[in-house]
Scaffold this motif. Structure first.
Motif, PDB file in Angstrom:
ATOM      1  N   PHE A   1      10.068   2.242  -5.798  1.00  0.00           N
ATOM      2  CA  PHE A   1       9.777   3.546  -5.181  1.00  0.00           C
ATOM      3  C   PHE A   1      10.950   4.503  -5.358  1.00  0.00           C
ATOM      4  CE2 PHE A   1       6.751   1.065  -2.416  1.00  0.00           C
ATOM      5  CZ  PHE A   1       5.610   1.649  -2.943  1.00  0.00           C
TER       6      PHE A   1
ATOM      7  N   THR B   1      -0.876   1.086  -0.953  1.00  0.00           N
ATOM      8  CA  THR B   1      -0.960  -0.056  -0.040  1.00  0.00           C
ATOM      9  C   THR B   1      -2.342  -0.258   0.563  1.00  0.00           C
ATOM     10  OG1 THR B   1      -0.176   1.394   1.704  1.00  0.00           O
ATOM     11  CG2 THR B   1       1.469  -0.002   0.635  1.00  0.00           C
TER      12      THR B   1
ATOM     13  N   GLU C   1       9.203   0.291   5.567  1.00  0.00           N
ATOM     14  CA  GLU C   1       8.960  -1.159   5.421  1.00  0.00           C
ATOM     15  C   GLU C   1       8.281  -1.712   6.660  1.00  0.00           C
ATOM     16  OE1 GLU C   1      12.030  -3.645   3.427  1.00  0.00           O
ATOM     17  OE2 GLU C   1      13.174  -1.796   3.509  1.00  0.00           O
TER      18      GLU C   1
ATOM     19  N   GLU D   1      -0.259   9.073   0.304  1.00  0.00           N
ATOM     20  CA  GLU D   1       0.756   8.073   0.637  1.00  0.00           C
ATOM     21  C   GLU D   1       0.175   6.661   0.720  1.00  0.00           C
ATOM     22  OE1 GLU D   1       2.615   8.972   4.347  1.00  0.00           O
ATOM     23  OE2 GLU D   1       3.810  10.568   3.455  1.00  0.00           O
TER      24      GLU D   1
ATOM     25  N   TYR E   1       7.913   4.896  11.694  1.00  0.00           N
ATOM     26  CA  TYR E   1       7.135   5.836  10.876  1.00  0.00           C
ATOM     27  C   TYR E   1       5.854   6.233  11.598  1.00  0.00           C
ATOM     28  CZ  TYR E   1       4.275   7.818   7.260  1.00  0.00           C
ATOM     29  OH  TYR E   1       3.472   8.674   6.560  1.00  0.00           O
TER      30      TYR E   1
ATOM     31  N   LEU F   1      15.503   9.142   0.944  1.00  0.00           N
ATOM     32  CA  LEU F   1      15.938   9.629  -0.372  1.00  0.00           C
ATOM     33  C   LEU F   1      16.206  11.124  -0.327  1.00  0.00           C
ATOM     34  CD1 LEU F   1      13.346   7.616  -2.479  1.00  0.00           C
ATOM     35  CD2 LEU F   1      15.732   7.055  -2.116  1.00  0.00           C
ATOM     36  N   LYS F   2      15.516  11.819   0.577  1.00  0.00           N
ATOM     37  CA  LYS F   2      15.745  13.255   0.769  1.00  0.00           C
ATOM     38  C   LYS F   2      15.541  13.562   2.248  1.00  0.00           C
ATOM     39  CE  LYS F   2      14.618  16.252  -3.117  1.00  0.00           C
ATOM     40  NZ  LYS F   2      13.593  17.081  -3.716  1.00  0.00           N
TER      41      LYS F   2
ATOM     42  N   LYS G   1      10.425  -4.116  -5.042  1.00  0.00           N
ATOM     43  CA  LYS G   1       9.362  -3.140  -4.798  1.00  0.00           C
ATOM     44  C   LYS G   1       9.969  -1.853  -4.217  1.00  0.00           C
ATOM     45  CE  LYS G   1       4.797  -2.812  -2.783  1.00  0.00           C
ATOM     46  NZ  LYS G   1       3.861  -3.393  -1.829  1.00  0.00           N
TER      47      LYS G   1
ATOM     48  N   ALA H   1       6.048   9.562   2.426  1.00  0.00           N
ATOM     49  CA  ALA H   1       6.461   8.175   2.631  1.00  0.00           C
ATOM     50  C   ALA H   1       5.997   7.282   1.499  1.00  0.00           C
ATOM     51  CB  ALA H   1       5.890   7.675   3.954  1.00  0.00           C
ATOM     52  N   ASN H   2       6.864   6.364   1.089  1.00  0.00           N
ATOM     53  CA  ASN H   2       6.480   5.299   0.163  1.00  0.00           C
ATOM     54  C   ASN H   2       6.324   4.049   1.011  1.00  0.00           C
ATOM     55  OD1 ASN H   2       6.917   6.598  -2.586  1.00  0.00           O
ATOM     56  ND2 ASN H   2       8.835   7.032  -1.530  1.00  0.00           N
ATOM     57  N   LEU H   3       5.071   3.651   1.239  1.00  0.00           N
ATOM     58  CA  LEU H   3       4.816   2.540   2.152  1.00  0.00           C
ATOM     59  C   LEU H   3       4.880   1.222   1.380  1.00  0.00           C
ATOM     60  CD1 LEU H   3       1.749   4.216   3.895  1.00  0.00           C
ATOM     61  CD2 LEU H   3       4.080   4.152   4.754  1.00  0.00           C
ATOM     62  N   MET H   4       5.729   0.312   1.852  1.00  0.00           N
ATOM     63  CA  MET H   4       5.940  -0.941   1.137  1.00  0.00           C
ATOM     64  C   MET H   4       4.761  -1.903   1.280  1.00  0.00           C
ATOM     65  SD  MET H   4       8.956  -1.137  -0.371  1.00  0.00           S
ATOM     66  CE  MET H   4       9.549  -2.807  -0.283  1.00  0.00           C
TER      67      MET H   4
ATOM     68  N   THR I   1      13.326   2.796   6.326  1.00  0.00           N
ATOM     69  CA  THR I   1      14.536   2.031   6.009  1.00  0.00           C
ATOM     70  C   THR I   1      15.403   2.723   4.963  1.00  0.00           C
ATOM     71  OG1 THR I   1      13.301   0.795   4.357  1.00  0.00           O
ATOM     72  CG2 THR I   1      13.484  -0.195   6.540  1.00  0.00           C
ATOM     73  N   LYS I   2      14.855   3.706   4.301  1.00  0.00           N
ATOM     74  CA  LYS I   2      15.681   4.427   3.319  1.00  0.00           C
ATOM     75  C   LYS I   2      15.224   5.875   3.264  1.00  0.00           C
ATOM     76  CE  LYS I   2      18.261   3.679  -0.764  1.00  0.00           C
ATOM     77  NZ  LYS I   2      18.850   2.656  -1.574  1.00  0.00           N
TER      78      LYS I   2
ATOM     79  N   VAL J   1      11.798  12.530   1.865  1.00  0.00           N
ATOM     80  CA  VAL J   1      11.213  11.458   1.051  1.00  0.00           C
ATOM     81  C   VAL J   1      11.808  10.141   1.543  1.00  0.00           C
ATOM     82  CG1 VAL J   1      10.897  10.553  -1.281  1.00  0.00           C
ATOM     83  CG2 VAL J   1      10.983  13.016  -0.910  1.00  0.00           C
TER      84      VAL J   1
ATOM     85  N   ILE K   1      11.395   5.640   2.366  1.00  0.00           N
ATOM     86  CA  ILE K   1      10.751   4.349   2.106  1.00  0.00           C
ATOM     87  C   ILE K   1      10.512   3.689   3.471  1.00  0.00           C
ATOM     88  CG2 ILE K   1      11.076   2.052   1.108  1.00  0.00           C
ATOM     89  CD1 ILE K   1      12.563   3.438  -1.196  1.00  0.00           C
TER      90      ILE K   1
END
Lengths: 827, 95
Positions: free
Chosen positions: A246, A61, B95, A57, B49, B72-73, A242, B58-61, B69-70, B91, B93
């Motif tokens: 994702f 970043t 921020e 993950e 998080y 997806l699953k 961005k 996690a998709n870390l911004m 904040t979002k 899954v 996102i």
């Protein structure tokens, strides 16, 4: 001497571990997250070491702290500098960490030897480096196996191929990040990699990016008027872009999987910052258009490999597939079409290598002598540990404190058994404190590991259990069960427990029921919702009614039809106020009532109904018990019955008396008298129900061998809390359990051919006058007998339906039995 | 079953985003049915998080990303003989 048995695929992108046992391979799942594979990624952040998904993950970043693809650097002098870490780490160190993490999957077993796979391209230095990583991970013995050979073993063993002649196989390995193709010679079960080619930077991960860049982005641009979207997403200058990247990457991966089975799919995108809601169609043809070049690259390498070895495709006996990208139908089709060779898809390509490694390990004896240590709960070097935690909690997280009393140098790790929590590996001090998140309304089981300086486990405690929400230690316990009265069959009701005695207040629960009779608008028919307090195992009349709602036809805006859904929401406050909310969706009717303990409601007609039901039950009981000549028992029953007859009469007469206290007295006497009857017979009735339950279960068990796996699973589910139910002293609960088994028995029976034989003989021996057409009946019987002789089930089935059709009076189906009209209107 | 739960989650999410409150009862009912079948569905939207949360992909911004904040699953657990088991990672996102 035993065999090695454990096989490990130490991959560039993902790794896995499997075990051979009695001819079968078990692929271990990661206890953290329950996936079959572990990303070969390690991260170091603020003293926390994470291996696998959580480390991956951080790649985008915090790339300075994350290490991946280190397999490519095995055997080189590359090192990785980690902040706050004494010495730089080598690829061997990082690989050993991944191997140790894989060994954790096999807990409580501790494999001491393993077969580890390596690419065919690995030279001696790289091979030795892999061995070293294995020893560092704590293995006493490491045997290496080339990945293409492992894959061939997986395919040949899983199909039990008996290869008596020399064959050549192509192993086409298209993984997440790399591509390899190998030519393997198989000579009487001897496997040898003749040659191989590969590209370390060609993989499936790129496909998701290509799909986003080439197909999805242009479509978004067209719909929203945006420009340069792909570039803007990657530059990271605009946060919204961005974030969208994702989301698109995730959706592209999902779409790619869908397009492996379907030719069309769609992705939905809600992009609030451009005020757009898009439905983007994607086709398999589009996916193939971006895939084509990648495939071509891989195919050219494959052709080159054969050319180098002066072999035509026709000399290859089969192509076997390895790697997740080979799931894509286009790749499979093109490979087969262009090479003209059968493509073998029998084995899951993502786990073929580890499965092959385990097969090899299963046949490979351990060379080092196995030292079997006597099982000991406290090994000599195990530190003395005290763990402090609150076993019951209503909070979202709780503190676990660990006191290590003996001097200890090393690390610790805490994981949750459901797979949703892992601290990673952290440096331990004499006092460790961790706030751990809890899964709501569940018992959260944690495991504490202490690891030495080499990160080998030296202590493990699995007994840390924290229950969330199921108990609330601050509140008042409920003194009795709270039940809802529901229809069981025509003329009979039972109590369904809503809240259990000793549950802690406040409480709330929603239950969903259906109507069991028609209640026409403006009619006098009524739906009765009766909530009682007492013993759920007792009789309804012996309990205290604490909430009572009648919904008559006059309250209804339209007819209430049998089978409609009713939503009932119950809430009991700390001061024991009972709130009931009834919602009938089909009528959009909502009724809310609050009952206080001091407001007692007695409906005399309901009291009369309850008394009458018990009188009938006593009469049946007296009839059944007559032969036993237990005169004392019969006299007791008669006394109670006589008393109830008097009360019944009074209830009917007093039905119009709304002004005196008499109805409360009557209700109390009814309750006490029925309680006396209940006490007299309950034990006997519960025993009868238990006997019936065991009979049903035995019958079902003997029938289970013909059940489907789903039905077997259903059986396990029904009997899961059997002990609790049988010891509940609640005949209604036991009866419900028996009914569930009965229903399962029926559903198994309905899938068997045997039922048509049974049905035929049933119809065959009914009197011919029961049929509307005797001649036709005789003819069908003759045809049926012939069908049985020939074991022609479809014909027998058709004949049974014809015979049923001919019957003057049809036998009741199970559905019809279930479809009774209830007294209360609620079931 | 996961596919079914994911579709349900999507419908619920859309209805919330488009402020269609009249489906709330139906959603509660479906949630109840899933619970009865032994499934626990967790929507971590808006939660902080936790890097130790292995139920999430996690998709870390950015490096200091803190808040989900979002989604997806959703996260899905299933009740088995020895308690809950994670069957689908969420899954998200961050921020």
């Amino acid at each position: 001497m035993s065999n090695i048995n454990f096989g490990i695929d130490l991959g560039t992108t993902n790794s896995a571990i499997a075990r051979y046992e009695n001819g079968k391979i078990t692929l271990y799942k990661n206890p953290v997250g329950f996936k079959d594979t572990l990303p070969s990624v390690v991260s170091f952040r603020k003293g926390r070491i994470q291996i696998g998904d959580k480390a991956r993950e951080l790649m985008l970043t915090q790339s300075d702290n994350v290490f991946a693809s280190f397999k490519r650097k095995m055997g080189s002098d590359s090192t990785f500098t980690v902040p706050d870490w004494e010495n730089p780490l080598t690829p061997v160190d990082l690989s050993s960490m991944v191997l140790k993490e894989l060994v954790n999957f096999t807990q409580p077993e501790q494999p001491k030897a393993a077969v580890i796979t390596i690419p065919a391209s690995f030279d001696t230095i790289q091979t030795n480096a892999t061995k070293k990583a294995g020893y560092l991970a704590g293995f006493d013995e490491v045997v290496l196996l080339q990945e293409p050979i492992a894959a061939c073993l997986a395919y040949s063993n899983s199909q039990s191929l008996d290869l008596t002649e020399v064959q050549h196989w192509l192993v086409y390995d298209f993984g997440g990040g790399t591509f390899d193709v190998a030519l393997v010679r198989i000579d009487h079960r001897e496997l040898k990699v003749l040659d191989h080619k590969g590209n370390n930077f060609l993989g499936g991960v790129d496909l998701d990016n290509l799909l986003v860049e080439k197909i999805i982005c242009p479509k978004i641009e067209q719909a929203t008027g945006q420009t340069q979207l792909w570039r803007r997403m990657l530059s990271g200058e605009e946060a919204d872009c961005k974030k969208l990247y994702f989301e698109l990457l995730f959706k592209a991966e999902e779409a790619k999987k869908e397009l492996s089975i379907k030719t069309q799919t769609a992705i939905e995108l809600d992009i609030p910052f451009w005020d757009a809601f898009l439905d983007i169609d994607l086709s398999r043809v589009e996916l193939e258009s971006v895939l084509r070049d990648k495939f071509e690259e891989s195919y050219q390498l494959t052709e080159g490999l054969l050319a180098d070895n002066a072999m035509p495709f026709s000399a290859i006996n089969r192509i076997i597939l390895v790697g997740g990208t080979t799931y894509i139908p286009y790749i499979r089709e093109q490979l087969g079409l262009r090479s003209g060779i059968p493509v073998d898809t029998h084995v899951d390509p993502t786990t073929a290598v580890v499965i092959g490694a385990a097969y090899y390990a299963g046949a490979k004896p351990m060379e080092r002598k196995e030292v079997t240590a006597a099982p000991s709960t406290t090994p000599q070097n195990e530190p003395a540990v005290e763990i402090v935690f609150e076993p019951h909690s209503k909070d979202a997280e709780e503190l676990i404190a660990v006191l290590i009393q003996s001097p200890f140098q090393g690390f610790y790790r805490l994981t949750r058994a459901d797979g949703g929590f892992d601290t990673g590996v952290l440096r331990a001090s004499s006092k460790i404190t961790e706030f751990v998140p809890l899964l709501e309304k569940a018992t959260n089981q944690f495991t504490l590991y202490l690891l030495d300086e080499h990160q080998n486990i030296v202590y493990q405690n699995t007994s840390i259990a924290i229950t969330n929400g199921l108990y609330n230690i601050m509140g008042q316990p409920l003194p009795n069960d709270i039940c809802l009265e529901v229809d069981e069959e025509a003329g009979k009701t039972f109590m369904e427990r809503i809240f259990k005695k000793n549950d802690i207040l406040p409480l709330k629960k929603t239950v969903y029921k259906t109507t069991s009779k028609n209640i026409l608008k403006n009619s006098d028919e009524k739906l009765i919702i009766n909530i009682v307090e007492g013993n759920a195992g007792g009789m309804i009349g012996s309990n205290l009614s604490i909430g009572y709602i009648e919904i008559t036809g006059k309250n209804l805006p339209m007819d209430l039809i049998k089978g409609m859904d009713i939503e009932l929401h119950f809430k009991i406050s700390e001061s024991r106020d009972l709130s009931v909310s009834v919602y009938i969706g089909a009528l959009d009717l909502e009724i809310n009532e609050v009952f206080n303990p001091h407001q007692r409601h007695v409906a005399l007609d309901k009291v009369a109904l309850e008394i009458n039901a018990v009188i009938q039950e006593i009469e049946a009981e007296m009839n059944d018990s007559e032969d036993e000549e237990n005169f004392t028992y019969l006299a007791q029953l008669k006394r109670i019955k006589d008393h109830l007859i008097v009360l019944h009469q009074e209830a009917l007469e007093g039905a119009f008396d709304q002004s005196t206290d008499r109805k409360y007295q009557l209700d109390e006497m009814k309750r006490l008298t029925i309680q006396a009857y209940d006490d007299l017979v309950r034990h006997k009735h519960v025993l009868l129900e238990i006997e019936e339950y065991h009979r049903t279960r035995e019958a079902l068990e003997s029938y289970l061998e013909v059940a489907t796996p789903k039905q077997k699973e259903e059986f396990e589910k029904i009997i899961r809390n059997e002990k609790e139910v049988l010891q509940s002293n609640n005949k209604y609960m036991i009866r419900q359990k028996t009914k569930a088994l009965d229903d399962l028995y029926d559903s198994i029976y309905m899938k068997q051919d045997q039922r048509f034989y049974n049905a035929f003989y049933y119809y065959r021996f009914l009197d011919e006058n029961e049929y509307t057409d005797t001649h036709k009946f005789m003819k069908l019987v003759a045809l049926g007998e012939t069908a049985i002789e020939r074991e022609n089930i479809p014909e027998l089935k058709a004949i049974c339906y014809q015979l049923w059709d001919l019957l003057r009076v049809k036998p009741k189906s199970r559905d019809e039995w279930e479809n009774f009209d209830g007294d209360l209107g609620l079931k | 079953m996961e596919a079914l739960i994911n579709q349900f989650f999507e419908i619920e999410k859309k209805s919330l985003e488009h402020q269609l409150p009249h489906f709330e009862r139906n959603f509660n009912r479906i949630h109840h049915e899933f619970t009865e079948m032994g499934y626990k569905i967790v929507n971590p939207l808006g939660q902080p998080y936790d890097e130790r949360d292995t139920a999430l992909e996690a998709n870390l911004m950015h490096p200091g990303a803190k808040k989900i904040t979002k989604v997806l699953k959703p996260i899905i657990y299933r009740e088995e003989a020895n308690g809950y088991v994670l069957i689908q990672k969420g899954v998200v996102i961050v921020e």
